[in-house]
Design a protein around this motif. Structure first.
Motif, PDB file in Angstrom:
ATOM      1  N   ILE A 199     -38.202 -16.276  -4.124  1.00  0.00           N
ATOM      2  CA  ILE A 199     -39.283 -15.461  -3.364  1.00  0.00           C
ATOM      3  C   ILE A 199     -38.273 -14.725  -2.183  1.00  0.00           C
ATOM      4  CG2 ILE A 199     -40.879 -15.085  -1.426  1.00  0.00           C
ATOM      5  CD1 ILE A 199     -42.442 -17.479  -3.001  1.00  0.00           C
ATOM      6  N   PHE A 200     -37.441 -15.571  -1.688  1.00  0.00           N
ATOM      7  CA  PHE A 200     -36.382 -14.867  -0.608  1.00  0.00           C
ATOM      8  C   PHE A 200     -35.672 -13.783  -1.295  1.00  0.00           C
ATOM      9  CE2 PHE A 200     -33.240 -14.888   2.756  1.00  0.00           C
ATOM     10  CZ  PHE A 200     -33.986 -14.554   3.826  1.00  0.00           C
TER      11      PHE A 200
ATOM     12  N   VAL B  61     -35.010 -36.823   2.075  1.00  0.00           N
ATOM     13  CA  VAL B  61     -36.356 -36.566   2.215  1.00  0.00           C
ATOM     14  C   VAL B  61     -37.328 -36.889   0.916  1.00  0.00           C
ATOM     15  CG1 VAL B  61     -38.342 -34.912   2.831  1.00  0.00           C
ATOM     16  CG2 VAL B  61     -36.399 -35.126   4.317  1.00  0.00           C
TER      17      VAL B  61
ATOM     18  N   VAL C 153     -38.406 -27.587   0.394  1.00  0.00           N
ATOM     19  CA  VAL C 153     -38.320 -26.445   1.284  1.00  0.00           C
ATOM     20  C   VAL C 153     -37.310 -26.471   2.122  1.00  0.00           C
ATOM     21  CG1 VAL C 153     -39.643 -25.623   3.245  1.00  0.00           C
ATOM     22  CG2 VAL C 153     -41.010 -26.136   1.215  1.00  0.00           C
ATOM     23  N   ILE C 154     -36.741 -27.759   2.535  1.00  0.00           N
ATOM     24  CA  ILE C 154     -35.637 -27.839   3.280  1.00  0.00           C
ATOM     25  C   ILE C 154     -34.203 -27.607   2.330  1.00  0.00           C
ATOM     26  CG2 ILE C 154     -34.125 -29.655   4.374  1.00  0.00           C
ATOM     27  CD1 ILE C 154     -36.639 -31.128   5.023  1.00  0.00           C
TER      28      ILE C 154
ATOM     29  N   ALA D  31     -39.256 -21.632   6.676  1.00  0.00           N
ATOM     30  CA  ALA D  31     -39.464 -20.847   5.565  1.00  0.00           C
ATOM     31  C   ALA D  31     -40.205 -19.583   5.796  1.00  0.00           C
ATOM     32  CB  ALA D  31     -39.962 -21.414   4.149  1.00  0.00           C
TER      33      ALA D  31
ATOM     34  N   ALA E  57     -37.832 -11.089   6.359  1.00  0.00           N
ATOM     35  CA  ALA E  57     -37.268 -10.247   5.233  1.00  0.00           C
ATOM     36  C   ALA E  57     -38.452  -9.448   4.851  1.00  0.00           C
ATOM     37  CB  ALA E  57     -37.329 -11.179   4.034  1.00  0.00           C
TER      38      ALA E  57
ATOM     39  N   VAL F 162     -46.933 -37.651  11.355  1.00  0.00           N
ATOM     40  CA  VAL F 162     -45.453 -37.089  11.197  1.00  0.00           C
ATOM     41  C   VAL F 162     -45.529 -36.523   9.849  1.00  0.00           C
ATOM     42  CG1 VAL F 162     -43.461 -38.009  11.120  1.00  0.00           C
ATOM     43  CG2 VAL F 162     -44.834 -39.419  12.418  1.00  0.00           C
ATOM     44  N   ASP F 163     -46.219 -36.812   8.654  1.00  0.00           N
ATOM     45  CA  ASP F 163     -46.053 -36.082   7.473  1.00  0.00           C
ATOM     46  C   ASP F 163     -46.455 -34.516   7.903  1.00  0.00           C
ATOM     47  OD1 ASP F 163     -45.385 -36.146   5.039  1.00  0.00           O
ATOM     48  OD2 ASP F 163     -46.941 -37.169   4.290  1.00  0.00           O
TER      49      ASP F 163
ATOM     50  N   PHE G 172     -42.237 -31.834  -1.706  1.00  0.00           N
ATOM     51  CA  PHE G 172     -42.442 -30.617  -1.328  1.00  0.00           C
ATOM     52  C   PHE G 172     -41.781 -30.056  -0.004  1.00  0.00           C
ATOM     53  CE2 PHE G 172     -44.753 -27.485   1.320  1.00  0.00           C
ATOM     54  CZ  PHE G 172     -44.984 -26.616   0.244  1.00  0.00           C
ATOM     55  N   GLN G 173     -41.757 -31.085   0.848  1.00  0.00           N
ATOM     56  CA  GLN G 173     -40.749 -30.711   2.144  1.00  0.00           C
ATOM     57  C   GLN G 173     -39.389 -30.954   1.759  1.00  0.00           C
ATOM     58  OE1 GLN G 173     -43.646 -32.866   1.888  1.00  0.00           O
ATOM     59  NE2 GLN G 173     -44.321 -33.282   3.753  1.00  0.00           N
TER      60      GLN G 173
ATOM     61  N   ALA H  23     -41.125 -27.866   8.525  1.00  0.00           N
ATOM     62  CA  ALA H  23     -40.146 -27.128   7.563  1.00  0.00           C
ATOM     63  C   ALA H  23     -40.773 -25.783   6.948  1.00  0.00           C
ATOM     64  CB  ALA H  23     -40.050 -28.117   6.295  1.00  0.00           C
ATOM     65  N   VAL H  24     -42.056 -25.841   6.754  1.00  0.00           N
ATOM     66  CA  VAL H  24     -42.642 -24.502   6.135  1.00  0.00           C
ATOM     67  C   VAL H  24     -42.935 -23.536   6.887  1.00  0.00           C
ATOM     68  CG1 VAL H  24     -44.318 -23.668   4.655  1.00  0.00           C
ATOM     69  CG2 VAL H  24     -43.443 -25.956   4.243  1.00  0.00           C
TER      70      VAL H  24
ATOM     71  N   VAL I  25     -31.483 -20.185   1.776  1.00  0.00           N
ATOM     72  CA  VAL I  25     -31.841 -19.013   2.500  1.00  0.00           C
ATOM     73  C   VAL I  25     -30.762 -18.856   3.749  1.00  0.00           C
ATOM     74  CG1 VAL I  25     -33.414 -18.337   4.313  1.00  0.00           C
ATOM     75  CG2 VAL I  25     -34.113 -19.127   2.181  1.00  0.00           C
TER      76      VAL I  25
ATOM     77  N   ALA J  36     -38.378 -16.961   7.877  1.00  0.00           N
ATOM     78  CA  ALA J  36     -37.332 -15.902   7.034  1.00  0.00           C
ATOM     79  C   ALA J  36     -38.149 -15.148   6.178  1.00  0.00           C
ATOM     80  CB  ALA J  36     -36.656 -17.224   6.117  1.00  0.00           C
ATOM     81  N   PHE J  37     -39.426 -15.346   5.341  1.00  0.00           N
ATOM     82  CA  PHE J  37     -40.070 -14.483   4.446  1.00  0.00           C
ATOM     83  C   PHE J  37     -40.450 -13.416   5.327  1.00  0.00           C
ATOM     84  CE2 PHE J  37     -41.486 -17.971   1.323  1.00  0.00           C
ATOM     85  CZ  PHE J  37     -40.291 -17.934   0.966  1.00  0.00           C
TER      86      PHE J  37
ATOM     87  N   GLY K  62     -42.447 -43.008   3.000  1.00  0.00           N
ATOM     88  CA  GLY K  62     -42.439 -42.889   4.520  1.00  0.00           C
ATOM     89  C   GLY K  62     -42.759 -41.172   4.527  1.00  0.00           C
ATOM     90  N   PRO K  63     -42.553 -40.803   5.713  1.00  0.00           N
ATOM     91  CA  PRO K  63     -42.875 -39.212   5.750  1.00  0.00           C
ATOM     92  C   PRO K  63     -41.945 -38.286   5.037  1.00  0.00           C
ATOM     93  CG  PRO K  63     -41.934 -39.721   7.796  1.00  0.00           C
ATOM     94  CD  PRO K  63     -42.500 -41.263   7.098  1.00  0.00           C
ATOM     95  N   GLY K  64     -42.549 -37.339   4.442  1.00  0.00           N
ATOM     96  CA  GLY K  64     -41.522 -36.593   3.499  1.00  0.00           C
ATOM     97  C   GLY K  64     -42.005 -36.445   2.229  1.00  0.00           C
TER      98      GLY K  64
ATOM     99  N   PHE L 117     -44.007 -32.715   9.738  1.00  0.00           N
ATOM    100  CA  PHE L 117     -42.851 -32.402   9.010  1.00  0.00           C
ATOM    101  C   PHE L 117     -43.084 -31.260   8.176  1.00  0.00           C
ATOM    102  CE2 PHE L 117     -39.634 -34.975   6.518  1.00  0.00           C
ATOM    103  CZ  PHE L 117     -38.519 -34.101   7.020  1.00  0.00           C
ATOM    104  N   THR L 118     -44.322 -31.004   7.478  1.00  0.00           N
ATOM    105  CA  THR L 118     -44.508 -30.101   6.657  1.00  0.00           C
ATOM    106  C   THR L 118     -44.492 -28.673   7.457  1.00  0.00           C
ATOM    107  OG1 THR L 118     -45.761 -31.440   5.442  1.00  0.00           O
ATOM    108  CG2 THR L 118     -45.876 -29.137   4.695  1.00  0.00           C
TER     109      THR L 118
ATOM    110  N   ILE M  70     -39.142 -21.061  -3.999  1.00  0.00           N
ATOM    111  CA  ILE M  70     -38.995 -20.612  -2.450  1.00  0.00           C
ATOM    112  C   ILE M  70     -37.672 -19.811  -2.556  1.00  0.00           C
ATOM    113  CG2 ILE M  70     -38.598 -21.240  -0.009  1.00  0.00           C
ATOM    114  CD1 ILE M  70     -40.882 -22.928  -0.195  1.00  0.00           C
TER     115      ILE M  70
ATOM    116  N   PHE N 220     -29.713 -33.774   3.929  1.00  0.00           N
ATOM    117  CA  PHE N 220     -30.949 -34.530   4.309  1.00  0.00           C
ATOM    118  C   PHE N 220     -32.121 -34.071   3.204  1.00  0.00           C
ATOM    119  CE2 PHE N 220     -34.455 -33.390   7.295  1.00  0.00           C
ATOM    120  CZ  PHE N 220     -34.761 -34.634   7.741  1.00  0.00           C
TER     121      PHE N 220
END
Lengths: 157, 81
Positions: free
Chosen positions: A141-142, A32, A48-49, B63, B70, B50-51, A44-45, B58-59, A55, B66-67, A39-41, B54-55, A138, A28
């Motif tokens: 960092i985790f 993205v 992160v996914i 994320a 932790a 939507v964009d 960056f997104q 996800a963030v 993670v 989880a940070f 489209g959306p995505g 979505f961000t 990312i 996925f």
């Protein structure tokens, strides 16, 4: 990596479910990233996914197993690879046209014979670069947040 | 934009934000912030952005939670005072 002993019990349900789920999360994320131009995505997104799948792997299987799958050296290399891909595609536009096109004006990169297709391919390359860097940063960092904890002896309250 | 859904989501967001800054258990505060992010993502999507939604999903809901968990593992769970 350090932290060979696990500080919690294994759970067969959680391990099986995440083993099934992680490939689909990564698929996925790639969708993205590639779909982001129309489209959306976006990079960056998607990054992160993709990082959230690592993670999940770390949370379920522990730091020792995750460190084997995603070593720190490769992580550091990926961090700069993404930036170099982004900057390299941008500079290629200037180099190919000998300074006529602007930085990141993808249409002038002669990948195909059509200007619009060149632009779409250049956009995808830049998105992939962004995705690689975001994923590596990312995850790093985790990993660092958890790693220090387990190095100190893994004391849980 | 559907006004009743917007009003319900925004009211819930305000309540969750107020509870998140008053609660003493920091793990609860993190989970409330995660819920806040998720509802915020729903508001963005409902406003046809939507964009951004979505961000945020996800963030913010993925994320950052989880940070924060932790980071919480390296300090105490209960707020003093």
């Amino acid at each position: 990596m350090r932290g060979e002993k696990r500080i919690y019990e294994r759970d067969v349900i959680i391990e099986t479910i995440s083993r099934l789920l992680i490939p689909f999360i990564q698929l996925f994320a790639l969708y993205v990233i590639i779909h982001g131009a129309g489209g959306p995505g976006g990079g960056f997104q998607g990054g992160v996914i993709f990082a959230s799948s690592f993670v999940l792997y770390l949370v379920v299987f522990g730091l020792a197993a995750a460190g084997k799958r995603f070593p720190e050296g490769a992580n550091t290399a990926l961090m700069s690879t993404g930036v170099y891909l982004y900057a390299g595609v941008g500079l290629l536009c200037i180099l190919v046209t000998l300074g006529a096109a602007e930085y990141l004006n993808y249409g002038y990169i002669p990948l195909t014979h059509m200007f619009e297709e060149n632009r779409a391919l250049g956009m995808d390359l830049v998105e992939i670069g962004i995705g690689i860097t975001v994923m590596a940063v990312i995850t790093e960092i985790f990993f660092n947040l958890v790693w220090k904890k387990e190095e100190e002896g893994g004391k849980e309250e | 934009m559907i006004v009743p859904i917007d009003l319900a989501l925004l009211t819930l967001i305000v309540i969750i934000a107020l509870v998140a800054i008053t609660v003493k258990d920091l793990l609860s505060a993190i989970m409330l912030l995660s819920a806040y992010s998720f509802l915020m993502a729903m508001v963005w999507v409902e406003m046809h952005s939507v964009d951004v939604g979505f961000t945020e999903a996800a963030v913010g809901a993925g994320a950052t939670t989880a940070f924060l968990i932790a980071a919480l593992a390296r300090t105490v769970r209960w707020e003093k005072g």
